[in-house]
Scaffold this motif. Structure first.
Motif, PDB file in Angstrom:
ATOM      1  N   VAL A  12       0.557  -1.355  -0.099  1.00 39.47           N
ATOM      2  CA  VAL A  12      -0.140   0.160   0.031  1.00 39.47           C
ATOM      3  C   VAL A  12       0.998   1.289   0.129  1.00 39.47           C
ATOM      4  CG1 VAL A  12      -1.871   1.065   1.227  1.00 39.47           C
ATOM      5  CG2 VAL A  12      -1.647  -1.146   1.404  1.00 39.47           C
ATOM      6  N   THR A  13       0.508   2.122  -1.004  1.00 40.45           N
ATOM      7  CA  THR A  13       1.426   3.455  -0.934  1.00 40.45           C
ATOM      8  C   THR A  13       0.717   4.583  -0.977  1.00 40.45           C
ATOM      9  OG1 THR A  13       3.018   2.101  -2.396  1.00 40.45           O
ATOM     10  CG2 THR A  13       3.416   4.487  -2.623  1.00 40.45           C
ATOM     11  N   VAL A  14       0.954   5.542  -0.186  1.00 45.09           N
ATOM     12  CA  VAL A  14       0.338   6.897  -0.146  1.00 45.09           C
ATOM     13  C   VAL A  14       1.359   7.894  -1.031  1.00 45.09           C
ATOM     14  CG1 VAL A  14      -0.563   8.580   1.106  1.00 45.09           C
ATOM     15  CG2 VAL A  14      -0.956   6.412   1.842  1.00 45.09           C
ATOM     16  N   VAL A  15       0.856   8.558  -2.145  1.00 46.05           N
ATOM     17  CA  VAL A  15       1.638   9.367  -2.601  1.00 46.05           C
ATOM     18  C   VAL A  15       0.942  10.775  -2.484  1.00 46.05           C
ATOM     19  CG1 VAL A  15       2.545  10.246  -5.006  1.00 46.05           C
ATOM     20  CG2 VAL A  15       2.502   7.757  -4.323  1.00 46.05           C
ATOM     21  N   GLU A  16       1.613  12.111  -2.448  1.00 49.33           N
ATOM     22  CA  GLU A  16       1.114  13.377  -2.500  1.00 49.33           C
ATOM     23  C   GLU A  16       0.669  13.536  -3.691  1.00 49.33           C
ATOM     24  OE1 GLU A  16       3.272  17.039  -1.897  1.00 49.33           O
ATOM     25  OE2 GLU A  16       2.687  16.697   0.228  1.00 49.33           O
ATOM     26  N   ALA A  17      -0.479  13.791  -4.139  1.00 48.18           N
ATOM     27  CA  ALA A  17      -1.017  14.195  -5.431  1.00 48.18           C
ATOM     28  C   ALA A  17      -0.450  15.231  -6.026  1.00 48.18           C
ATOM     29  CB  ALA A  17      -2.600  14.329  -5.335  1.00 48.18           C
ATOM     30  N   GLU A  18      -0.161  16.335  -5.434  1.00 51.24           N
ATOM     31  CA  GLU A  18       0.347  17.520  -6.244  1.00 51.24           C
ATOM     32  C   GLU A  18       1.845  17.369  -6.752  1.00 51.24           C
ATOM     33  OE1 GLU A  18      -0.201  21.218  -4.051  1.00 51.24           O
ATOM     34  OE2 GLU A  18      -2.366  20.773  -4.161  1.00 51.24           O
ATOM     35  N   SER A  19       2.667  16.754  -5.653  1.00 50.81           N
ATOM     36  CA  SER A  19       4.055  16.622  -6.228  1.00 50.81           C
ATOM     37  C   SER A  19       4.549  15.439  -6.632  1.00 50.81           C
ATOM     38  CB  SER A  19       4.779  17.300  -4.750  1.00 50.81           C
ATOM     39  OG  SER A  19       4.755  16.144  -3.780  1.00 50.81           O
ATOM     40  N   GLY A  20       3.695  14.328  -6.281  1.00 48.94           N
ATOM     41  CA  GLY A  20       4.348  12.917  -6.253  1.00 48.94           C
ATOM     42  C   GLY A  20       5.063  12.522  -5.319  1.00 48.94           C
ATOM     43  N   LEU A  75       6.541  10.641  -2.004  1.00 46.71           N
ATOM     44  CA  LEU A  75       6.115   9.392  -1.562  1.00 46.71           C
ATOM     45  C   LEU A  75       5.719   9.769   0.030  1.00 46.71           C
ATOM     46  CD1 LEU A  75       5.559   6.373  -1.318  1.00 46.71           C
ATOM     47  CD2 LEU A  75       8.114   6.324  -0.604  1.00 46.71           C
ATOM     48  N   VAL A  76       4.610   9.680   0.476  1.00 47.06           N
ATOM     49  CA  VAL A  76       4.278   9.983   1.939  1.00 47.06           C
ATOM     50  C   VAL A  76       4.699   8.826   2.751  1.00 47.06           C
ATOM     51  CG1 VAL A  76       2.243  10.612   3.287  1.00 47.06           C
ATOM     52  CG2 VAL A  76       2.197  11.534   0.935  1.00 47.06           C
ATOM     53  N   TRP A  77       4.129   7.410   2.252  1.00 48.32           N
ATOM     54  CA  TRP A  77       4.695   6.417   3.369  1.00 48.32           C
ATOM     55  C   TRP A  77       4.150   5.161   2.216  1.00 48.32           C
ATOM     56  CZ3 TRP A  77       0.428   3.103   4.016  1.00 48.32           C
ATOM     57  CH2 TRP A  77      -0.877   3.712   4.314  1.00 48.32           C
ATOM     58  N   ARG A  78       4.777   3.992   2.291  1.00 49.74           N
ATOM     59  CA  ARG A  78       4.484   2.881   1.800  1.00 49.74           C
ATOM     60  C   ARG A  78       4.471   1.645   3.077  1.00 49.74           C
ATOM     61  NH1 ARG A  78       7.807   1.347  -3.352  1.00 49.74           N
ATOM     62  NH2 ARG A  78       6.678   3.303  -3.786  1.00 49.74           N
ATOM     63  N   ALA A  79       3.701   0.646   3.031  1.00 47.18           N
ATOM     64  CA  ALA A  79       3.497  -0.588   3.829  1.00 47.18           C
ATOM     65  C   ALA A  79       3.099  -1.797   3.068  1.00 47.18           C
ATOM     66  CB  ALA A  79       2.554   0.040   5.000  1.00 47.18           C
ATOM     67  N   SER A  80       3.644  -2.693   3.647  1.00 50.12           N
ATOM     68  CA  SER A  80       3.335  -4.023   3.164  1.00 50.12           C
ATOM     69  C   SER A  80       2.668  -4.730   4.028  1.00 50.12           C
ATOM     70  CB  SER A  80       4.655  -4.870   2.868  1.00 50.12           C
ATOM     71  OG  SER A  80       4.498  -6.112   2.345  1.00 50.12           O
ATOM     72  N   LEU A  81       1.566  -5.546   3.622  1.00 50.01           N
ATOM     73  CA  LEU A  81       0.463  -6.392   4.435  1.00 50.01           C
ATOM     74  C   LEU A  81       1.007  -7.841   4.423  1.00 50.01           C
ATOM     75  CD1 LEU A  81      -2.905  -4.833   3.784  1.00 50.01           C
ATOM     76  CD2 LEU A  81      -1.371  -4.474   5.560  1.00 50.01           C
ATOM     77  N   GLY A  82       1.913  -8.149   3.411  1.00 49.09           N
ATOM     78  CA  GLY A  82       2.392  -9.375   3.304  1.00 49.09           C
ATOM     79  C   GLY A  82       1.199 -10.204   2.749  1.00 49.09           C
TER      80      GLY A  82
END
Length: 123
Positions: free
Chosen positions: A1-9, A11-18
């Protein structure tokens, strides 16, 4: 799961659930909700798993995060509502099932204070 800031692109954070996801993700600015192929709804916040709950069936429909709630529509035509912060199950609505239901996405849509749920030609 990746969250990216829409305006700048950025990376806000990334997580793996496995685990493999079964549908798209939902985000309200604080909570990210996903459903796994193993029929669990998982909510993350700031890249960390906040809570996880088992569903009655798999889901192919992206969850909906709205009004501090997480809504999930499962393939058995049940709709689940959870508290977004704690994961407490608030309610489950089960519609009678058809003898044969195709595995396809449904619709979860907030309209004011009303939750619209649809599957195929039915609302």
């Amino acid at each position: 799961v990746t969250v990216v800031e829409a305006e700048s692109g950025r990376l806000v954070w990334r997580a793996s659930l496995g685990e493999t996801l079964g549908a798209g993700a939902a985000h309200d600015g604080r909570h990210v909700a996903v459903v796994t192929r193993g029929a669990e709804v998982v909510v993350l916040r700031d890249g960390k798993e906040q809570w996880r709950r088992r569903l009655t069936a798999r889901s192919l429909t992206a969850p909906l995060v709205a009004g501090e709630r997480v809504f999930v529509y499962a393939q058995d035509r049940s709709v689940h509502a959870f508290d977004a912060e704690t994961g407490a199950r608030l309610w489950v609505h089960q519609r009678p099932g058809d003898p044969l239901t195709l595995a396809r996405q449904g619709v979860l849509l907030p309209v004011g204070d009303t939750l619209v749920v649809g599957h195929g030609p039915r609302l």
